[in-house]
Design an enzyme around this catalytic site. Structure first.
Site, mmCIF file in Angstrom:
data_model
loop_
_atom_site.group_PDB
_atom_site.id
_atom_site.type_symbol
_atom_site.label_atom_id
_atom_site.label_comp_id
_atom_site.label_asym_id
_atom_site.label_seq_id
_atom_site.Cartn_x
_atom_site.Cartn_y
_atom_site.Cartn_z
ATOM 1 C CG ASP A 293 51.213 -6.433 -26.024
ATOM 2 O OD1 ASP A 293 50.918 -5.286 -26.423
ATOM 3 O OD2 ASP A 293 52.398 -6.816 -25.960
HETATM 4 C C1 NOJ Z 1 52.704 -3.830 -28.170
HETATM 5 C C2 NOJ Z 1 53.842 -3.986 -27.228
HETATM 6 O O1 NOJ Z 1 54.170 -5.351 -27.094
HETATM 7 C C3 NOJ Z 1 53.585 -3.407 -25.843
HETATM 8 O O2 NOJ Z 1 54.776 -3.432 -25.120
HETATM 9 C C4 NOJ Z 1 53.034 -2.024 -25.944
HETATM 10 O O3 NOJ Z 1 52.801 -1.522 -24.657
HETATM 11 C C5 NOJ Z 1 51.767 -2.042 -26.762
HETATM 12 N N1 NOJ Z 1 52.052 -2.537 -28.085
HETATM 13 C C6 NOJ Z 1 51.134 -0.672 -26.851
HETATM 14 O O4 NOJ Z 1 51.884 0.173 -27.620
#
Ligand code: NOJ
Length: 748
Positions: A293
């Site tokens: 993530d």
């Molecule tokens: C953080 C988020 O937790 C995730 O769901 C997302 O896909 C990514 N950022 C990218 O934007």
């Protein structure tokens, strides 16, 4: 530094020309490892790559949010082969320009992979996933994911960070809006439907995009409903509650998974070898790749797991995190780590192989611009069939929570209707969190929807009353005056989109700001009030549930919010949505979910010492699976094909459902099971299957389910997944609290 060997260079020239000229001819299996020709190409390419270029493939950076484009520094890095993927670079023209840098100016001409959070639509925004789950209709959900893929792919996107499949039992957690609610069975069905929708059935179809099931795993169990917080669940709960939707996504062929921010019992997912390698690849046979993530590799330091960035890189890579989203740690740390033998280049190769394989599978080496097509972008974005689908699915997502004396549906020829509330005219909230490329100007507000529905003679009065989330009471008097002039009041209240989603957790779940005061003031006028809720989580609406005669839960329904709400308000559509999550009476009851354990002192509503509170009942305000209709349904004749079965047998369950009301309607028939006594305790009931059926007035339908041994099995004391002999209860009905019940026995 790694020196490129002369023979490597030679091989590189030979093989590059083959790669660039030969047509992609692999069979389009859903398994990205299936084609031997792809494996061969990946291997050949790998032999030509420097270590820096390999790490480039594992490096994902973000474009500039505002422009969906990249910086000058990024351009240089692309030319050096040091970036393998971008997120937040979008648009047919932008993606083409960026791809050209990789294809024309980098040494090996490895195409970039463009990812984005296309969570509930790209430009045609559909209901948020929590709302879509209220349809209990995987076909509809698959269709919206397909349309999202068609639009996103035309805009240059190859890969969506969706579906979000986290089970969530805590509505304080703002990300509950992005998933399918509290139940593993419903969650698994929705997860698979979305993967199928995004990925289609042909890799070479330009509208196919990769899905990414996230956030692996148990992110929804964050303590206290606080985002990014720690998780500590047993392996059994992990396997039975939090993992089934991920397993379903993997089985449906999801090419990627995203590791979650949280730790589980002391191990952050990004560095969890047991999770990302042992279970995911070993046990489940996953052949795709795992992305971290946002910055979560770097965050291993803040977790207190890694003492340095280089250690974070090693831990994440060794665990099975293949691609690093934005922390640049793989890119900056791993060259030295490999050269110092602190991590093996084989491990790097393994991750690179997974990423390259995906790029080959999508045919990017043949046609790197396959998804950057301005003409297609023009023709598919917001096309009529897409907008029609948005309306249709929004209608299906609405849940009728209350309808005293059949106040709804309203007549289209009422003389005067007051439309009140801070969200009635709002064009941003209906888009919900993670609204992709959605735009406020595409949104039909509730006020607009109502105006376009009623007769020309009907007068629509409007007053905002108050803001969503501040304490100014100034507008409430005006709203009351407007209400007094109307035959019926439609009151649109709830949250704005920024109050849920990532990092948007709440400790109080009642209507924010002074909206409760607005609701009370309007109800005191004595006018019939219909409350329309717009929100991304179950709210505490205990007072309203008692005093407001009709309540429609509309969540954030996307661009067609207003039309869909009006379709239901005025009876063109009979609502049939059912809650995928429990509505508590008070925050203090959380976590409150239907598939809880019995305990040694099950709840009894008296003054004995059972598992309960002094000040409130254990029961929810609205149970899981609940939702009303403009008609009524009766259930009878719950029958089993057998009263005794063997552990590996299946059992047929049938029930008669009749439409006993005055209009045609859909009903969602739900099947639950309880294993009464086990080697470990079992939930009081668990959803095992469901059916959405349409019944004409007076029509009776026999609904049949087959319960298989896989549905009756669980992880016993020894963690073996098996059916244990003993008695089981079977429940079928209209929601998790109103069910007919019978029993059967599993014998040795
Ligand atoms: C953080 C988020 O937790 C995730 O769901 C997302 O896909 C990514 N950022 C990218 O934007």
């Amino acid at each position: 530094m790694v020196i490129i060997h002369y023979f490597k260079l030679l091989a590189m020239f030979l093989v590059t020309s083959i790669l660039l000229t030969s047509a992609f001819s692999a069979a389009h299996s859903k398994n990205p490892s299936a084609s031997s020709s792809i494996e061969h190409r990946v291997d050949s390419l790998l032999t030509m790559m420097t270590l820096e270029e390999k790490l480039g493939q594992l490096n994902q950076l973000s474009g500039r949010w505002d422009e969906k484009y990249i910086t000058a520094e990024d351009s240089e890095m692309i030319k050096q082969g040091r970036i393998g993927s971008f997120l937040n670079v979008a648009g047919a023209t932008n993606t083409r320009k960026v791809q050209e840098l990789a294809m024309k100016s980098s040494r090996l001409r490895i195409p970039l992979l463009f990812g984005m959070d296309v969570v509930h639509g790209f430009r045609t925004i559909f209901p948020i996933p929590l709302a879509e789950s209220c349809t209990w209709d995987p076909v509809a959900v698959q269709q919206t994911a397909r349309v999202a893929a068609i639009e996103a792919s035309a805009s240059g996107i190859h890969w969506t960070f969706a579906p979000m499949v986290d089970i969530a039992r805590d509505p304080r957690w703002g990300r509950i809006a992005e998933g399918s609610g509290e139940d593993p069975c419903l969650g698994a069905v929705m997860a698979a439907a979305r993967v199928r929708g995004f990925q289609g059935d042909d890799w070479r179809d330009p509208s196919t995009i990769f899905s990414c099931a996230k956030h692996f795993a148990a992110y929804g169990a964050s303590e206290a409903g606080r985002d990014y917080n720690s998780v500590d669940v047993s392996e059994r709960t992990l396997r039975e509650v939090y993992l089934p939707p991920f397993k379903a996504a993997v089985d449906a062929g999801s090419v990627s998974l995203m590791a979650s921010f949280n730790e589980i019992a002391g191990v952050p997912s990004t560095a969890n070898h047991w999770l990302l390698t042992g279970l995911l690849r070993g046990e489940w046979g996953f052949k795709g790749f795992v992305v971290s993530d946002w910055n979560s590799v770097a965050e291993l330091q803040a977790h207190g797991l890694a003492a340095s960035r280089s250690e974070a890189a090693i831990l994440a890579l060794q665990a099975g995190t293949d691609m690093d989203m934005v922390s640049r740690i793989y890119q900056n740390e791993l060259v030295t780590m490999v050269c110092e033998n602190r991590v093996s280049e084989d491990l790097v190769n393994q991750a690179v192989r997974r990423v390259l394989r995906a790029k080959f599978v999508l045919g990017l080496f043949d046609n790197p611009y396959r998804n950057s097509n301005p003409a297609r972008e023009q023709s598919v974005i917001l096309s009529k069939p897409h907008v029609d689908l948005a309306r249709h699915v929004a209608q299906k997502s609405i849940v009728l929570l209350k309808n005293d004396k059949n106040l709804l549906p309203l007549s289209k020829t009422l003389k005067t209707i007051a439309v009140l509330g801070p969200l009635a005219e709002d064009k941003i909230a209906p888009l919900g969190p993670w609204a992709g490329a959605g735009r406020p100007e595409d949104v039909v507000t509730v006020l607009e929807g109502i105006k376009s529905k009623v007769s020309p003679q009907t007068r629509i009065l409007y007053a905002k009353g108050c803001n969503v989330n501040d304490d100014s009471m100034g507008g409430i008097v005006e709203a009351k005056n407007v209400a007094q002039q109307a035959e019926v009041v439609i009151l649109v209240v709830g949250e704005d989109a920024g109050m849920c989603g990532e990092g948007a957790c709440r400790s109080r779940l009642d209507l924010p700001g002074v909206q409760n005061e607005l609701v009370k003031t309007i109800v005191e006028t004595g006018k019939p009030v219909v409350m329309i809720l717009m929100n991304g989580r179950p709210l505490i609406i205990t007072w309203a549930a008692e005093h407001v005669p009709a309540i429609l839960e509309t969540w954030f329904l996307g661009i067609q919010h207003g039309h869909a709400a009006a379709d239901v308000l005025f009876g063109d559509v009979n609502p049939a949505g059912k809650l995928p999550v429990t509505f508590p009476r008070a925050v203090g009851q959380i976590p409150l979910y239907y598939n809880h354990k019995s305990t040694g002192r099950p709840y009894v509503d008296d003054n004995t010492s059972t598992s309960k509170y002094l000040d409130i009942s254990n029961s929810p305000l609205y149970p899981f699976g609940y939702g009303l209709s403009y008609t009524t349904f009766s259930y009878s004749d719950l029958l089993l094909s057998n009263s005794r079965i063997k552990a590996n047998d299946s059992l047929r369950v049938s029930i008669e459902v009749t439409n006993t009301g005055k209009v045609k309607g859909d009903e969602i028939v739900q099947l639950y099971v309880q294993d009464e006594f086990g080697s470990v305790t079992r939930p009081v009931k668990e959803l095992k299957d469901f059916r959405r059926i349409t019944l004409n007035v007076g029509e009776k339908r026999n609904v049949e389910f087959t319960l298989t041994s896989a549905q009756l099995a669980f992880h016993g004391r020894d963690m073996n997944f098996a059916v244990e002999p003993g008695t089981f209860k079977v429940f079928v009905g209209t929601n998790s609290a109103e069910l007919l019940e019978t029993r059967f026995e599993v014998v040795e």
